[in-house]
Design a protein around this motif. Sequence first.
Motif, PDB file in Angstrom:
ATOM      1  N   CYS A  79       7.716  -8.696  -1.671  1.00  0.00           N
ATOM      2  CA  CYS A  79       7.021  -7.723  -2.522  1.00  0.00           C
ATOM      3  C   CYS A  79       6.031  -8.489  -3.405  1.00  0.00           C
ATOM      4  O   CYS A  79       5.808  -9.496  -3.682  1.00  0.00           O
ATOM      5  CB  CYS A  79       8.165  -6.937  -3.292  1.00  0.00           C
ATOM      6  SG  CYS A  79       8.808  -8.001  -4.480  1.00  0.00           S
ATOM      7  N   VAL A 209       9.665   4.415  -1.200  1.00  0.00           N
ATOM      8  CA  VAL A 209       8.571   5.126  -1.664  1.00  0.00           C
ATOM      9  C   VAL A 209       8.978   6.594  -2.148  1.00  0.00           C
ATOM     10  O   VAL A 209       9.350   7.520  -1.313  1.00  0.00           O
ATOM     11  CB  VAL A 209       7.581   5.423  -0.732  1.00  0.00           C
ATOM     12  CG1 VAL A 209       6.304   6.240  -1.164  1.00  0.00           C
ATOM     13  CG2 VAL A 209       6.928   4.280  -0.258  1.00  0.00           C
ATOM     14  N   VAL A 329       2.760   4.307  -3.037  1.00  0.00           N
ATOM     15  CA  VAL A 329       3.015   3.739  -1.649  1.00  0.00           C
ATOM     16  C   VAL A 329       2.462   2.234  -1.755  1.00  0.00           C
ATOM     17  O   VAL A 329       3.203   1.399  -1.429  1.00  0.00           O
ATOM     18  CB  VAL A 329       1.957   4.380  -0.415  1.00  0.00           C
ATOM     19  CG1 VAL A 329       2.488   3.638   0.725  1.00  0.00           C
ATOM     20  CG2 VAL A 329       2.431   5.769  -0.461  1.00  0.00           C
ATOM     21  N   CYS A 330       1.415   1.932  -2.351  1.00  0.00           N
ATOM     22  CA  CYS A 330       0.908   0.728  -2.143  1.00  0.00           C
ATOM     23  C   CYS A 330       0.808   0.083  -3.917  1.00  0.00           C
ATOM     24  O   CYS A 330      -0.320   0.298  -4.362  1.00  0.00           O
ATOM     25  CB  CYS A 330      -0.702   0.507  -1.531  1.00  0.00           C
ATOM     26  SG  CYS A 330      -1.330  -1.030  -1.764  1.00  0.00           S
ATOM     27  N   THR A 336      -1.188   6.111  -4.361  1.00  0.00           N
ATOM     28  CA  THR A 336       0.053   7.058  -4.337  1.00  0.00           C
ATOM     29  C   THR A 336      -0.279   7.746  -2.915  1.00  0.00           C
ATOM     30  O   THR A 336      -1.124   7.888  -2.251  1.00  0.00           O
ATOM     31  CB  THR A 336      -0.113   8.031  -5.449  1.00  0.00           C
ATOM     32  OG1 THR A 336      -1.228   8.766  -5.283  1.00  0.00           O
ATOM     33  CG2 THR A 336      -0.071   7.118  -6.766  1.00  0.00           C
ATOM     34  N   LYS A 355      -7.301   2.508   5.207  1.00  0.00           N
ATOM     35  CA  LYS A 355      -6.973   1.182   4.685  1.00  0.00           C
ATOM     36  C   LYS A 355      -8.229   0.977   3.861  1.00  0.00           C
ATOM     37  O   LYS A 355      -8.116   0.503   2.733  1.00  0.00           O
ATOM     38  CB  LYS A 355      -6.680   0.008   5.464  1.00  0.00           C
ATOM     39  CG  LYS A 355      -6.748  -1.123   4.834  1.00  0.00           C
ATOM     40  CD  LYS A 355      -6.420  -2.212   5.940  1.00  0.00           C
ATOM     41  CE  LYS A 355      -6.844  -3.567   5.887  1.00  0.00           C
ATOM     42  NZ  LYS A 355      -6.726  -4.535   6.695  1.00  0.00           N
ATOM     43  N   ALA A 360      -5.313   0.621   0.360  1.00  0.00           N
ATOM     44  CA  ALA A 360      -3.812   0.219   0.504  1.00  0.00           C
ATOM     45  C   ALA A 360      -3.733  -0.803   1.809  1.00  0.00           C
ATOM     46  O   ALA A 360      -4.301  -0.775   2.664  1.00  0.00           O
ATOM     47  CB  ALA A 360      -3.120   1.508   1.326  1.00  0.00           C
ATOM     48  N   GLY A 367       0.131  -5.804   2.393  1.00  0.00           N
ATOM     49  CA  GLY A 367       0.612  -4.676   3.293  1.00  0.00           C
ATOM     50  C   GLY A 367       1.919  -4.826   3.498  1.00  0.00           C
ATOM     51  O   GLY A 367       2.714  -3.982   4.233  1.00  0.00           O
ATOM     52  N   CYS A 370       3.601  -1.670   1.797  1.00  0.00           N
ATOM     53  CA  CYS A 370       3.172  -0.312   2.034  1.00  0.00           C
ATOM     54  C   CYS A 370       2.862  -0.087   3.482  1.00  0.00           C
ATOM     55  O   CYS A 370       2.512   1.266   3.816  1.00  0.00           O
ATOM     56  CB  CYS A 370       1.847  -0.078   1.077  1.00  0.00           C
ATOM     57  SG  CYS A 370       0.355  -1.318   1.595  1.00  0.00           S
ATOM     58  N   HIS A 373       4.918   2.508   5.623  1.00  0.00           N
ATOM     59  CA  HIS A 373       4.695   3.845   4.944  1.00  0.00           C
ATOM     60  C   HIS A 373       3.414   4.451   5.284  1.00  0.00           C
ATOM     61  O   HIS A 373       3.649   5.605   5.904  1.00  0.00           O
ATOM     62  CB  HIS A 373       5.086   3.805   3.414  1.00  0.00           C
ATOM     63  CG  HIS A 373       6.230   3.325   3.049  1.00  0.00           C
ATOM     64  ND1 HIS A 373       7.608   4.048   3.039  1.00  0.00           N
ATOM     65  CD2 HIS A 373       6.457   2.025   2.461  1.00  0.00           C
ATOM     66  CE1 HIS A 373       8.537   3.354   2.730  1.00  0.00           C
ATOM     67  NE2 HIS A 373       8.148   1.999   2.354  1.00  0.00           N
ATOM     68  N   VAL A 374       2.605   3.704   5.314  1.00  0.00           N
ATOM     69  CA  VAL A 374       1.191   4.225   5.641  1.00  0.00           C
ATOM     70  C   VAL A 374       1.091   4.582   7.056  1.00  0.00           C
ATOM     71  O   VAL A 374       0.594   5.810   7.522  1.00  0.00           O
ATOM     72  CB  VAL A 374      -0.200   3.594   5.298  1.00  0.00           C
ATOM     73  CG1 VAL A 374      -1.202   3.990   5.678  1.00  0.00           C
ATOM     74  CG2 VAL A 374       0.170   2.880   3.889  1.00  0.00           C
TER      75      VAL A 374
END
Lengths: 774, 135, 73
Positions: A79, A209, A329-330, A336, A355, A360, A367, A370, A373-374
Amino acid sequence: MITITKRVFPPRSATRFIRKTEAPSFFRATLPTCDDAPGKVIDFEGTQVPFEKGDTVLTAVLRAGMRPWRGCLCADGDCPYCLITLEGISYVRACRTPAVEGMKVESHPSDGYPALPPSSQAPTRERGVGFEMIHCDIVVIGLGRSGREAAAEAEERGRRVVTLDARAGREAVGVYPGPEVVARTRGGMVRMFCEEVVVATGSVEVQPVCPGNQLAGILTKRAAERLVAAGVELGRVVSVGVPPDGVEHEPARGGLVRFVGEGTVQRVATVDDETGAEHAYPCDTAVVGLGSGPRDTLARMAQGLPGVRSVGSVAGHLDRPPVPEAGVVCPCSEVTVDDLRSVWNRGFHELELIKRSTLAGTGACQGAVCMPHVRSFVAAGGQELPPSFTARPVVAQITMGEAAAGWYHHADRRTALHDEHLALGARMERSGGWLRPWTYGDADREYWAVRSGVSICDVSTLGKILVSGPDAESCLERIYPATIAPLRPGRAKYVLVLDERGYVFDDGLVCRDDANRFLLTATSAGAGYFEMWLRDWADAWGMDVRILDRTASWGAISVTGPRSGELLSRLGDAGRLPSFMGHTEMEVAGVACRVMRLSFTGEISYELHHQASQSRDLWCTLMESGADLGVWPHGIEVLEELRLEKGHILVGVDSLPDSTPRRLGHGWAVRMDKGDFVGRLAVARTSRMDLDKLLVGLEMEADPPRKGAILRVKGGYAGFVTSSTWSRVLGRSVMLAWLYVRDGEYADDVLIEGRPARRVAVPFYDPEGLRVRA
Amino acid sequence: MSAPDRFERIEATRIVAVPGALDEIEAPFGGHLLRLAPDDLLVLQPQARVDVADRYAIVESEAGFSAAWFDRSELPRLQALSAWEFPRRGPAFAQGHLGGIPVKALFYESGVLVLVPAVLAHHLEERLGVGDRPE
Amino acid sequence: MVLRLACPHCGPRPVEEWMYGEVPDPPDYLTEADERDVDRGFMMSNTEGAKQERWFHAGGCRRWQTIERDTTL
Ligand code: FES
Ligand SMILES: [Zn+2]
């Protein structure tokens, strides 16, 4: 390329290969050890934080009850939340940094941009990053179960294995063809060359998220387990999803809705899947177990490379997280779910486009947080998902010093006379890949020694190449635009070197020894390239020649000035000294020399080429026996003046990348009435075109203009100055300049820096060349 | 561990000739042969008297190299500065970059003789931590 | 970093030791002599996959070698 001067001195213990996978530490000797004596502290933003043996900065700070990091901590390097600035170096992860007594730590600024370090922290020789290269059979990246198995299996086969484990401070940051692995360790950077790479980097946990996911006090399942094992008090723990092992907690039922709190999480809200009812769970720490995906950045970097394979969960698949509804998210790029929707609604439906439009996935974690989730978001929109992005080195933030480790500054060559120059007080300068004396302190003295007495100059840097063989003459006929056949043994000839486009890229001399043997000279800066050029063509034409570069093996001293002959006649057989543009083998002061008589300075000049081992003897003898003649060396500052007064061009200084012989005013050096040579076709073609610019000689009163100063004719641009000097002997400034044709003609009068200059014929000095032949 | 000697300029003999002619040359007594290229031979002996069966051969005194001897114990340290792997057993000749400087090296069981163009020797000394020449 | 080229005389060596041979490689559609000359610095056929190239082993034997290189690695 980044070039930083530094001394590379790897720790001696560093080169042992590890045989045992259990204790893998080829950098053990340099690992900072966590002192377990009581009372040891680190300085965390001014607070003295005690630590215990085995602590990282993360565990020490959390154990002290502080919660400086927002977001869901993974405690495993994935993270982007536990970033710190450590002793002025940013983007360091607290979870990867062992606590060391007195260490100064600041948390990463909330706007994400740490200040650049002050220049006083620039890398120096002493602070250079360690570096070493390792040769082995197999590199195993990651020491989870599958990594350990792969390493053990390879050891059994008797292979030399190197293991890398980011948790132990040996972090692979790049995989390259070869294969080659580059790792950052606490002892510095390591390049590993091997036959096989096993990527066993394991898995990365899915991050939550939802609104509130940027509060402090949230942990992943594995982080909670690790921190509790390290003795960190988590207080009242609520867990969502798969519960942590060995951690006292209250399980929350249902799906995660949001985290609530002021700075730090105070409640976790979930929703009952069936009833839709929300529950709130008060807590001090929230733990989320949302599954995991492959930690595959290195694997994606190595995709398709022979010799690289992935094992274990890195080769597995992703637990795709639920479609994100709200929240960040990122965190790296502060994107967001609303931002994702916004670009989606504007028509960006492909992962690559999303991206690029939101950034993000482009942040500090590249990445890891995020992208799962993306991808879920894009899939929910009905779009097909492309395979994961190719990854590029490096996978972690490394410092400039680490990037530059093992790369050296350019190695300037030194002639055998380097120490003599220093002893005479020379100021040394870089020139054409060499360190050369710029001046010995008194340019006036150096200049007049040449013009009215005798002077010596170290010209060892000149390119010198021997060519021998039955095809030597025909090879040179094709290399040069001049005729070689008429050149008699003992004579020398000035030559240009053209490329296939007919542009001049070097010049020099051809000296013939006998029917089948020649010595070629080239410019100091161009010698290496010229050797390559000659060999390439000789190969291409299948020429039967032998080529030997003598540039670094022979020294060369130029003896120049009206009294140069007088000095040499004291040290050798005056009757054997060659005439102008001649060369001969003879002894000077007992040193076997090839003596060439030419002139770059405009005065009588002899170049003495000899074995570099005898340069010092020869130099010192010349200085001693010429003392009564006032002999004094000149550096390249004065040499530039002298040659400019004679109008000699310096290829690479006065020439441009598109300089044809005609543009340089050197059409005479090209013979179209001989056989084929490199550039002949191009010369024939360009000769039919109008001449658009010309290298010309100009002179003006008073001080010379700068090099590069612009020529103006009738207020318009008409070229620029390439070399300029105040001529001591002529009492005015002289220069070479590119003059462009204007209104169909070349102007005779131009303005330079607002002052008038006249076009004149070169040479400026001794136009008839009486002095060099005297 | 004894510190290696400084690099010293050496006198040798350089022969460029057709490969076949170089193949036939035998090392003179006390000299060593370094095959720099198929048509290029360095004989570690000043003014070596060798017969070369090539009438166009270039035979020249070679003063362009400096050399230093490193004991076997130094090998790991040198290897860590080289992107190519040293020969596993000597005697063997190899050439390439060492610490970013082009070198020629003769490997023996007891150590290695490193040759470097004399014009670059000071850089190699610095990069290998040899001597303590003040800047 | 990255590329290793096998010298037939010296053995495999990293690309730092080599100089690229600047083989003129204009795309086929340039047929006019001037265009080919002018563009050879900028226009490359940009072959994907195995390609024969000239490399000069500057840090070793100092000879040209013709080496096949996979441009996709
Ligand atoms: S969360 Fe780090 S790049 Fe998106
Ligand atoms: Zn080679």
